[in-house]
Structure formats: C-alpha cells, structure tokens
Enzyme design. Structure first.
Site, PDB file in Angstrom:
ATOM      1  CG  ASP A  61      -1.831  -1.252   1.196  1.00 33.53           C
ATOM      2  OD1 ASP A  61      -2.312  -1.620   0.107  1.00 33.53           O
ATOM      3  OD2 ASP A  61      -2.037  -1.861   2.263  1.00 33.53           O
TER       4      ASP A  61
ATOM      5  CE  LYS B 155      -4.050  -6.670   0.939  1.00 30.97           C
ATOM      6  NZ  LYS B 155      -4.650  -5.374   0.632  1.00 30.97           N
ATOM      7  CB  THR B 156      -1.910  -4.279  -6.141  1.00 25.21           C
ATOM      8  OG1 THR B 156      -2.840  -5.159  -6.793  1.00 25.21           O
ATOM      9  CG2 THR B 156      -0.510  -4.711  -6.472  1.00 25.21           C
TER      10      THR B 156
ATOM     11  CE  LYS C  84     -11.078  -4.764   1.285  1.00 26.60           C
ATOM     12  NZ  LYS C  84      -9.729  -4.364   0.865  1.00 26.60           N
TER      13      LYS C  84
ATOM     14  CG  ASP D 174     -22.019  -2.415  -8.452  1.00 24.83           C
ATOM     15  OD1 ASP D 174     -23.212  -2.723  -8.624  1.00 24.83           O
ATOM     16  OD2 ASP D 174     -21.622  -1.243  -8.388  1.00 24.83           O
TER      17      ASP D 174
ATOM     18  CB  SER E  83      -8.914  -6.844   9.958  1.00 29.31           C
ATOM     19  OG  SER E  83      -8.690  -5.783   9.050  1.00 29.31           O
TER      20      SER E  83
ATOM     21  CE1 TYR F  77      -2.039  -4.062  11.120  1.00 29.28           C
ATOM     22  CE2 TYR F  77      -2.322  -2.220  12.619  1.00 29.28           C
ATOM     23  CZ  TYR F  77      -2.116  -2.711  11.343  1.00 29.28           C
ATOM     24  OH  TYR F  77      -1.996  -1.843  10.301  1.00 29.28           O
TER      25      TYR F  77
ATOM     26  N   GLY G  80       1.041  -5.324   5.631  1.00 27.31           N
ATOM     27  CA  GLY G  80       1.270  -4.110   4.847  1.00 27.31           C
ATOM     28  C   GLY G  80       2.239  -3.198   5.560  1.00 27.31           C
TER      29      GLY G  80
HETATM   30  P1  5BU Z   1      -1.859  -3.210   7.065  1.00 28.29           P
HETATM   31  O1  5BU Z   1      -1.009  -2.043   6.763  1.00 28.29           O
HETATM   32  O2  5BU Z   1      -1.062  -4.491   7.334  1.00 28.29           O
HETATM   33  O3  5BU Z   1      -2.895  -2.929   8.108  1.00 28.29           O
HETATM   34  O4  5BU Z   1      -2.640  -3.503   5.670  1.00 28.29           O
HETATM   35  C1  5BU Z   1      -3.656  -4.428   5.556  1.00 28.29           C
HETATM   36  C2  5BU Z   1      -4.151  -4.502   4.144  1.00 28.29           C
HETATM   37  O5  5BU Z   1      -5.176  -5.486   4.066  1.00 28.29           O
HETATM   38  C3  5BU Z   1      -4.755  -3.227   3.609  1.00 28.29           C
HETATM   39  O6  5BU Z   1      -4.434  -3.147   2.228  1.00 28.29           O
HETATM   40  C4  5BU Z   1      -6.238  -3.399   3.757  1.00 28.29           C
HETATM   41  O7  5BU Z   1      -6.954  -2.725   2.744  1.00 28.29           O
HETATM   42  C5  5BU Z   1      -6.397  -4.897   3.613  1.00 28.29           C
HETATM   43  N1  5BU Z   1      -7.534  -5.426   4.398  1.00 28.29           N
HETATM   44  C6  5BU Z   1      -7.607  -5.333   5.766  1.00 28.29           C
HETATM   45  O8  5BU Z   1      -6.723  -4.791   6.411  1.00 28.29           O
HETATM   46  N2  5BU Z   1      -8.679  -5.856   6.423  1.00 28.29           N
HETATM   47  C7  5BU Z   1      -9.696  -6.472   5.793  1.00 28.29           C
HETATM   48  O9  5BU Z   1     -10.642  -6.936   6.429  1.00 28.29           O
HETATM   49  C8  5BU Z   1      -9.595  -6.562   4.383  1.00 28.29           C
HETATM   50  C9  5BU Z   1      -8.523  -6.055   3.720  1.00 28.29           C
HETATM   51 BR1  5BU Z   1     -10.966  -7.378   3.482  1.00 28.29          BR
END
Ligand code: 5BU
Length: 480
Positions: A260, A282-283, A317, A320, A374, A434, A452
């Site tokens: 990200d 993951k992008t 995600k 639609d 999450s 987390y 990320g």
């Molecule tokens: P982090 O920086 O490790 O918090 O990034 C987590 C990534 O996973 C981030 O790109 C979110 O958009 C993605 N994500 C998430 O955190 N939780 C979810 O429930 C989903 C995707 Br679905």
C-alpha cells in the site's frame, strides 16, 4: 441398456459430437465450466434445440431412464431453467404430465415474486429434469425452490452425468435419486468405439473426470489442517489456489505483502526486494493517483512476479452487480490481465463470481471471498459469513479461499488468508485491529498472513519481511 436404447443413445451422441456440442480439449487448452472450474470435456446439449426430432428422442431416453416401476409415476415435471425446460416440455407432452415452470430468478414485478408459480396441489411429486449434471448445484436450486413451493421431489433425471459428485451430493444431502441416460465415461466409450476420439484423449479425459470430483467430502477423512500445503495442492482444482499452495511449499513462506505505497515505482522497487520471501503481493490499483498512473508499470510487476515466483492479488473488493463487476475487472485497469486473483464481497450474490469467471476467459484466475473483516465495528455477522461459505462451496472451481480472521472451512481446497497482522498486536490507525502471526496461524488456524505497514513502514523492509515470513511459517510448521 437394451440394444435399441443403446443404438438410439449412440446415434444421438455421434450427432452431438459432429455438431460440436460435445468437445474435448488437449492438455493446457481446457474449457471453463459454469462453476469456474477448468475441464477438458465440454458437453452442451443446447444444440439439440436445433433438431426437434433428436430432442424428442433424447427426452424419450430420459423418460425411460427414470421409471419408478410398479406402475408408479410422477404427478408433474419441471426442467432446470433454462436449458432443460425443453426436455421437460417434451416429456410432459408425450406422457400427459403437467409441466411446472421454475424461473431462473424471482420476478421483480407483478403479484407473484415466487420462483415457482403453480396451482397444482401441494404434495404433488415432481420429477426434475436436467441436461448435464456436474456438481448438481443447478438441480439443487430447482429442487429447493420446488420444495419451498410445497412439491415433493424424490427423483431427478439427466441426459449426461459427468460423474463428478453431483449424484452423490443429491442423494446424501438432498434425498434426491438422480438417474441418467449415460455417464461421462459412457460418452467417452461410445465416441472411442466409433473412432471419434483417440485412446490417449479418452484416457486423459477419463482420468480428469475421475480425479476431479467437484464435491469435496463434507468431512474430509483427515483434518484439513493436518494436511500440509503440498498435500492440499493435490486436492485443489483451481489453478491459482494450487499454484499458491505450491509456491508456499517451495519458498517456505505463507506471507503476502500488502504493497500500500504511494506510487507504482515504489511498489516495483519493493517487490524486487521482498520478492524472494513472499508467496504473493497484494495491490490496491485504484489507490494510485490517476495523473501518475502508468499501466505499463503494472505489467513490469507481472514480470517481477513471474521471475521471483510470487502471485499478484488485487484487493479489488468487488461488490457490485455482475455487469458492473465485469467492466471493473476487464476494462478498469485491465485487472483480469495481470492479477492472478482478486478479492470480492459476496454481498450482491453469486453474480459477482459469474462475472469474474466470464472476465477471466481462458486465463488461470481465481477470487477470494471476503468472509470476515479486520476493521473495528464492521457489520459482518456470523450468518453473513455462513452465506459466503455456501456461495464459495457452490463455486469452488473459481473461489480459491477467504479473506477472514480465522479458519472457517475444513475443505482443504479453500485457503484462509488474514490481513490486519503485526508482530505487536493491538489497535492500528482508523480502526484496523492487529493480531500477531502466531495468533493468526496457530490459534486461529488461518493459512496465510497479509502484512502491509508492518513491512513498508519498517526502517528495513527486507528485514521486516524476513521476520514476518519466519514467524508465520514457523507457526504453520508447529501445527503439522
Ligand atoms: P496493514 O497495513 O497491514 O494494516 O494492511 C492491511 C491490508 O489489508 C490493507 O491493504 C487493507 O486494505 C487490507 N484489508 C484489511 O486490512 N482488512 C480487511 O478486512 C480486508 C482487507 Br478485506
């Protein structure tokens, strides 16, 4: 089978083969089925619609295949929409059986929003007719709608049973006996005996049909988690899920890096650095500023991914209706061309998956369904998660697994992938929650972690990647 029936079946199958309604593909050129699974055998009886005589003959064989004996008969008949309605109609006319129509979708207007609209008495025993059965999902939809409308359904009949688990599923889970005019193996035998296909092709397709039961046993004989990734790859039909399980084994990593970052250039630099230690990147393609967006950079990422043996997961995600998702997937950023798999919400129903299957064409592609999130205060309920699992099971050829907070399914083909992971657990910014790699993999029995900011915000992203990789893979090894 009596000689006259066999000769009639032979004549129908040969005509179907000659008209291209039955086709076989060489290895690597497989067809994509409705469920998203790939298959070297393609049976599409719709071309029988062009030939009334042949259709009548095929319907006659179906009727003979599902006789109850002892002069018992059915009260009415219903074809699985749309393809099998014409066979039900032919049988209805020939044997004076009332025809029940089941709509493909509930009517959105008018008085009745029912899927089955019939004034036959409740409790009438209805025979269900289908043209080809693979997993049995379409027959089950029709059986369920008929039962909801008050019909009794005990029997179904199909022209071809591909022998990929549908008959067993209908019998054990739905108490419906499925009869068939012929099986996939019989089709192969007849075509082979009539010099339409070679021994090699016959053996290859037969092997595929036997090895690809679409229904993974409800309770696998061995607990899924006790199987390692390599063993699970062998039980997985979807090519992307299979590849991911194999990469995780070969590279000893169950870490996905969520890149990200602010620009595609930074993403590419980081991908080259952490590539050897991740199973996928993951992008979020639509987070890059439009004015700086260069599609060619994403194709460079594709090259790095291929060179360093990791997959690309676009966290799109999709949520639609199918039509819009199709455009977002195919036209928007050309996602279907460079991403091995994508994420999708199942909130709008299975049309999302069907759109992705269509957009994928002949490419090896898959999707992960978002079964849990999450973020603090998210609205996902247990009932919703269960609904997502059901949709995944019905589309297991294309759904590689779930984005989730814990293991949800015991089926070894589904990969559980968890974001919101840091070496120190706790609340992040803007509601992110987390968990540690150990908690996710060992206690919650997920398979893969997504990290990320734990990596891209680290002073040394490579060292952080190695630390996450080792923590997550050690937790996986501890479970085996
Ligand atoms: P982090 O920086 O490790 O918090 O990034 C987590 C990534 O996973 C981030 O790109 C979110 O958009 C993605 N994500 C998430 O955190 N939780 C979810 O429930 C989903 C995707 Br679905």
């Amino acid at each position: 089978m009596a000689a006259t029936l066999l000769s009639s079946l032979r004549s129908i199958l040969l005509q179907l083969f000659d008209s291209g309604a039955i086709k076989f593909a060489d290895p690597g050129q497989e067809f994509t089925l409705k469920s998203g699974a790939k298959s070297p055998a393609y049976f599409n009886l719709r071309t029988l619609n062009n030939n009334a005589k042949l259709r009548e003959e095929a319907s006659g064989l179906m009727w003979q295949a599902c006789q109850l004996g002892d002069n018992a008969t059915y009260d009415c008949i219903c074809g699985v929409p749309l393809g099998a309605i014409c066979y039900a109609d032919a049988i209805s006319l020939a044997h004076d059986l009332p025809l029940v129509l089941k709509r493909p979708f509930a009517k959105q207007h008018g008085v009745s929003k029912k899927l089955v609209d019939s004034d036959l008495p409740k409790g009438s025993n209805c025979l269900v007719v289908e043209d080809v059965v693979t997993s049995g999902t379409s027959v089950i939809e029709t059986v369920t709608a008929l039962r909801d409308a008050g019909f009794v359904v005990t029997h179904a009949v199909t022209f071809i049973d591909r022998e990929q688990g549908g008959k067993e599923r209908l019998g054990t889970e739905y108490n419906v006996h499925l009869s068939s005019v012929c099986t996939g193996s019989q089709v192969l035998d007849i075509l082979y005996q009539n010099n339409k296909i070679s021994t090699e092709l016959k053996d290859y397709v037969q092997q595929y049909l036997s090895a690809n039961n679409m229904i993974v046993a409800k309770e696998p004989p061995v607990q899924a988690k006790q199987l390692n990734f390599q063993e699970r790859a062998l039980l997985t039909a979807n090519p992307v899920a299979k590849k991911l399980l194999n990469i995780m084994t070969q590279k000893s990593t169950n870490l996905i890096f969520s890149a990200d970052v602010d620009s595609l250039d930074t993403l590419l630099d980081l991908a080259s650095i952490v590539g050897p230690h991740i199973c996928a990147i993951k992008t979020h393609i639509n987070t890059f500023a439009v004015e700086n967006f260069k599609l060619d950079l994403i194709y460079k990422l594709r090259n790095v991914a291929d060179e360093q043996n990791f997959l690309i997961l676009e966290d799109s995600k999709f949520a639609d209706i199918g039509n819009t998702v199709y455009k977002q997937y195919v036209d928007g950023y050309h996602i279907c061309e460079w991403a091995d798999f994508v994420t999708a919400h199942a909130v709008s129903g299975p049309g999302v998956i069907e759109a992705l299957v269509k957009g994928s064409g002949n490419r090896d592609r898959a999707c992960l369904l978002i079964a849990q999130m999450s973020s603090d205060g998210n609205l996902v309920s247990e009932a919703y998660t269960n609904g997502v699992l059901k949709i995944a099971e019905d589309h297991s050829g294309f759904v590689a697994g779930f984005i989730c907070r814990q293991k949800l399914s015991s089926k070894p083909n589904f990969i559980h992938i968890t974001p919101g992971v840091k070496l120190a657990a706790g609340m992040g910014t803007l509601g992110q929650q987390y968990l540690t790699p150990d908690e996710v993999i060992k206690n919650r029995q997920s398979d893969v972690v997504i990290v990320g900011s734990g990596i891209y915000q680290a002073e040394d992203p490579l060292a952080a990647t190695i630390a996450y990789k080792e923590a997550a893979f050690a937790a996986y090894n501890d479970l085996l």
